[in-house]
Motif scaffolding. Structure first.
Motif, short mmCIF file in Angstrom:
data_model
loop_
_atom_site.label_atom_id
_atom_site.label_comp_id
_atom_site.label_asym_id
_atom_site.label_seq_id
_atom_site.Cartn_x
_atom_site.Cartn_y
_atom_site.Cartn_z
N LEU A 81 0.88 -1.16 0.00
CA LEU A 81 0.00 0.00 0.00
C LEU A 81 0.92 1.22 0.00
CD1 LEU A 81 -2.62 -0.98 2.74
CD2 LEU A 81 -2.83 -1.22 0.25
N ALA A 82 0.69 2.12 -0.91
CA ALA A 82 1.55 3.30 -1.05
C ALA A 82 1.31 4.31 0.06
CB ALA A 82 1.28 3.96 -2.41
N TYR A 83 2.28 5.18 0.26
CA TYR A 83 2.13 6.32 1.16
C TYR A 83 0.87 7.07 0.77
CZ TYR A 83 3.20 10.97 3.09
OH TYR A 83 3.15 12.17 3.75
N GLY A 84 -0.01 7.30 1.74
CA GLY A 84 -1.25 8.03 1.48
C GLY A 84 -2.39 7.17 0.96
N ALA A 85 -2.31 5.84 1.11
CA ALA A 85 -3.38 4.96 0.63
C ALA A 85 -4.71 5.22 1.35
CB ALA A 85 -2.98 3.49 0.78
N PHE A 86 -4.63 5.72 2.58
CA PHE A 86 -5.84 6.10 3.33
C PHE A 86 -5.50 7.30 4.20
CE2 PHE A 86 -3.68 2.97 5.92
CZ PHE A 86 -3.74 3.48 7.20
#
Length: 124
Positions: A81-86
């Motif tokens: 999951l990338a940085y800023g996924a949620f």
């Protein structure tokens, strides 16, 4: 009847063992102090088949009464999951370092938890 019950118990133990294989780790990456609203990058493994969503929540183990919240992410087999996924309320220890724990729940199409994992790390 006994054979049927033994089969159900065995199936339940296999399902529990499979769900126990889910794991997650994270790196604070570009996370900024205080309350950076972008989640850190995650690595995932062992997410069970049938998972359609991940429910991720963060707890400050040094101040468990403070709600950092978390978010839900659509899941389609990705291993990261990338940085800023949620969005959430990022770490902001008032003094020194705090220990933070993320709890990641794998949810099926009906929203039922089918597995979970935790990952813990100090910040900063």
């Amino acid at each position: 009847m006994r054979i049927f019950l033994a089969g159900l118990i065995s199936l339940g133990m296999c399902s529990a063992a499979f769900a126990a294989d889910m794991a997650a780790s994270f790196d604070w990456g570009p996370t900024k102090k205080c309350f950076d609203g972008k989640s850190p990058p995650f690595k995932l493994s062992g997410v069970p088949d049938g998972t359609v969503k991940l429910d991720i929540r963060m707890t400050d183990l040094n101040a468990p009464g403070f709600s950092h919240g978390g978010g839900k992410v659509a899941y389609s087999g990705q291993k990261t999951l990338a940085y800023g996924a949620f969005r959430y309320k990022g770490p902001c220890p008032p003094t020194g370092r705090h220990k933070y724990r993320f709890t990641i729940k794998a949810l099926d199409a009906k929203g039922k938890k089918i597995a979970a994992a935790t990952a813990t790390k100090l910040f900063p």
